[in-house]
Motif scaffolding. Structure first.
Motif, PDB file in Angstrom:
ATOM      1  N   GLN A  11      87.545  24.091  24.695  1.00  0.00           N
ATOM      2  CA  GLN A  11      87.390  22.801  23.992  1.00  0.00           C
ATOM      3  C   GLN A  11      86.452  22.081  24.921  1.00  0.00           C
ATOM      4  OE1 GLN A  11      88.454  21.661  20.904  1.00  0.00           O
ATOM      5  NE2 GLN A  11      86.839  20.265  21.726  1.00  0.00           N
ATOM      6  N   LYS A  12      86.246  22.250  26.501  1.00  0.00           N
ATOM      7  CA  LYS A  12      85.451  21.630  27.070  1.00  0.00           C
ATOM      8  C   LYS A  12      84.058  22.100  26.913  1.00  0.00           C
ATOM      9  CE  LYS A  12      86.182  20.223  31.447  1.00  0.00           C
ATOM     10  NZ  LYS A  12      86.657  20.341  32.804  1.00  0.00           N
ATOM     11  N   LEU A  13      83.986  23.356  26.758  1.00  0.00           N
ATOM     12  CA  LEU A  13      82.684  23.953  26.460  1.00  0.00           C
ATOM     13  C   LEU A  13      82.138  23.637  25.039  1.00  0.00           C
ATOM     14  CD1 LEU A  13      83.621  27.486  27.603  1.00  0.00           C
ATOM     15  CD2 LEU A  13      81.793  26.059  28.732  1.00  0.00           C
ATOM     16  N   LEU A  14      83.001  23.443  24.070  1.00  0.00           N
ATOM     17  CA  LEU A  14      82.645  22.839  22.802  1.00  0.00           C
ATOM     18  C   LEU A  14      82.138  21.495  22.953  1.00  0.00           C
ATOM     19  CD1 LEU A  14      85.320  24.410  20.567  1.00  0.00           C
ATOM     20  CD2 LEU A  14      82.882  24.828  20.203  1.00  0.00           C
ATOM     21  N   TYR A  17      78.482  21.918  24.978  1.00  0.00           N
ATOM     22  CA  TYR A  17      77.598  22.507  24.381  1.00  0.00           C
ATOM     23  C   TYR A  17      77.470  22.741  22.957  1.00  0.00           C
ATOM     24  CZ  TYR A  17      77.065  24.350  29.288  1.00  0.00           C
ATOM     25  OH  TYR A  17      76.709  24.624  30.790  1.00  0.00           O
ATOM     26  N   GLY A  18      78.547  22.537  22.338  1.00  0.00           N
ATOM     27  CA  GLY A  18      78.288  22.436  20.922  1.00  0.00           C
ATOM     28  C   GLY A  18      79.077  23.649  20.475  1.00  0.00           C
ATOM     29  N   SER A  19      78.842  23.970  18.947  1.00  0.00           N
ATOM     30  CA  SER A  19      79.351  25.223  18.513  1.00  0.00           C
ATOM     31  C   SER A  19      78.277  26.472  18.443  1.00  0.00           C
ATOM     32  CB  SER A  19      80.419  24.794  17.450  1.00  0.00           C
ATOM     33  OG  SER A  19      79.694  24.397  16.257  1.00  0.00           O
ATOM     34  N   GLU A  20      77.765  26.568  19.208  1.00  0.00           N
ATOM     35  CA  GLU A  20      76.614  27.616  18.995  1.00  0.00           C
ATOM     36  C   GLU A  20      76.671  28.537  20.030  1.00  0.00           C
ATOM     37  OE1 GLU A  20      72.715  25.620  18.609  1.00  0.00           O
ATOM     38  OE2 GLU A  20      72.665  25.872  20.891  1.00  0.00           O
ATOM     39  N   CYS A  21      76.339  29.833  19.714  1.00  0.00           N
ATOM     40  CA  CYS A  21      76.447  31.014  20.724  1.00  0.00           C
ATOM     41  C   CYS A  21      75.080  30.611  21.818  1.00  0.00           C
ATOM     42  CB  CYS A  21      75.913  32.449  20.259  1.00  0.00           C
ATOM     43  SG  CYS A  21      75.653  33.706  21.084  1.00  0.00           S
ATOM     44  N   TRP A  22      75.526  30.759  23.013  1.00  0.00           N
ATOM     45  CA  TRP A  22      74.656  30.525  24.176  1.00  0.00           C
ATOM     46  C   TRP A  22      73.550  31.357  24.196  1.00  0.00           C
ATOM     47  CZ3 TRP A  22      73.771  26.953  27.337  1.00  0.00           C
ATOM     48  CH2 TRP A  22      72.894  27.245  28.581  1.00  0.00           C
ATOM     49  N   THR A  30      84.530  27.687  15.497  1.00  0.00           N
ATOM     50  CA  THR A  30      84.965  27.653  16.761  1.00  0.00           C
ATOM     51  C   THR A  30      85.772  29.130  16.798  1.00  0.00           C
ATOM     52  OG1 THR A  30      85.432  25.322  16.722  1.00  0.00           O
ATOM     53  CG2 THR A  30      86.747  26.650  18.514  1.00  0.00           C
ATOM     54  N   GLU A  31      86.398  29.622  16.022  1.00  0.00           N
ATOM     55  CA  GLU A  31      87.185  30.721  16.130  1.00  0.00           C
ATOM     56  C   GLU A  31      86.168  32.065  16.223  1.00  0.00           C
ATOM     57  OE1 GLU A  31      87.478  29.703  11.556  1.00  0.00           O
ATOM     58  OE2 GLU A  31      87.630  28.557  13.426  1.00  0.00           O
ATOM     59  N   TYR A  32      85.000  32.140  15.852  1.00  0.00           N
ATOM     60  CA  TYR A  32      83.938  33.090  15.962  1.00  0.00           C
ATOM     61  C   TYR A  32      83.526  33.149  17.430  1.00  0.00           C
ATOM     62  CZ  TYR A  32      85.170  33.795  11.005  1.00  0.00           C
ATOM     63  OH  TYR A  32      85.572  34.005   9.937  1.00  0.00           O
ATOM     64  N   LEU A  33      83.759  31.967  18.221  1.00  0.00           N
ATOM     65  CA  LEU A  33      83.021  31.730  19.673  1.00  0.00           C
ATOM     66  C   LEU A  33      83.931  32.167  20.625  1.00  0.00           C
ATOM     67  CD1 LEU A  33      81.509  28.439  19.119  1.00  0.00           C
ATOM     68  CD2 LEU A  33      80.219  30.506  19.421  1.00  0.00           C
ATOM     69  N   THR A  34      83.590  33.378  21.581  1.00  0.00           N
ATOM     70  CA  THR A  34      84.318  33.622  22.623  1.00  0.00           C
ATOM     71  C   THR A  34      83.826  33.142  24.002  1.00  0.00           C
ATOM     72  OG1 THR A  34      82.808  35.671  23.127  1.00  0.00           O
ATOM     73  CG2 THR A  34      84.783  35.768  21.674  1.00  0.00           C
ATOM     74  N   ILE A  35      84.687  33.147  24.864  1.00  0.00           N
ATOM     75  CA  ILE A  35      84.172  32.577  26.218  1.00  0.00           C
ATOM     76  C   ILE A  35      83.428  33.753  26.887  1.00  0.00           C
ATOM     77  CG2 ILE A  35      85.127  31.662  28.493  1.00  0.00           C
ATOM     78  CD1 ILE A  35      87.388  30.179  27.138  1.00  0.00           C
ATOM     79  N   ASP A  36      82.478  33.379  27.528  1.00  0.00           N
ATOM     80  CA  ASP A  36      81.574  34.425  28.169  1.00  0.00           C
ATOM     81  C   ASP A  36      81.176  33.875  29.615  1.00  0.00           C
ATOM     82  OD1 ASP A  36      79.753  36.678  28.877  1.00  0.00           O
ATOM     83  OD2 ASP A  36      78.073  36.004  27.476  1.00  0.00           O
ATOM     84  N   HIS A  37      81.284  34.857  30.794  1.00  0.00           N
ATOM     85  CA  HIS A  37      81.094  34.471  31.962  1.00  0.00           C
ATOM     86  C   HIS A  37      79.827  34.907  32.193  1.00  0.00           C
ATOM     87  CE1 HIS A  37      85.414  34.912  32.015  1.00  0.00           C
ATOM     88  NE2 HIS A  37      85.468  34.257  33.191  1.00  0.00           N
ATOM     89  N   LEU A  38      78.976  34.140  32.788  1.00  0.00           N
ATOM     90  CA  LEU A  38      77.312  34.085  32.988  1.00  0.00           C
ATOM     91  C   LEU A  38      77.475  35.361  34.061  1.00  0.00           C
ATOM     92  CD1 LEU A  38      76.018  30.698  32.944  1.00  0.00           C
ATOM     93  CD2 LEU A  38      76.003  32.522  31.210  1.00  0.00           C
TER      94      LEU A  38
END
Length: 76
Positions: A11-14, A17-22, A30-38
């Protein structure tokens, strides 16, 4: 991260950064976005906000535990 922490971080990332793929910049639900570690955890990365971004599943999966962007993002 436990499920509650994961939801809060997502939620903080959304919010930030908004709801787009980095990586591919595709706007997604939202349900199609995953948390990615840089910096992947296997390379010493943390669960800190600064090391996390939202990405679509294809970008996140193609990147795996690489330190580099996903294959679809790289220029040949």
């Amino acid at each position: 991260m436990n499920p509650r922490q994961k939801r809060n971080k997502k939620q903080k990332l959304l919010d930030f950064y908004g709801s787009e793929c980095w990586w591919c910049r595709q706007n997604l639900l939202t349900e199609y976005l995953t948390i990615d570690h840089l910096v992947p955890k296997s390379h010493g990365g943390s669960d800190s906000f600064e090391n996390l971004r939202l990405s679509c599943l294809p970008c996140n999966n193609s990147r795996g535990n690489s330190l580099y962007p996903p294959i679809s993002w790289r220029k040949n």
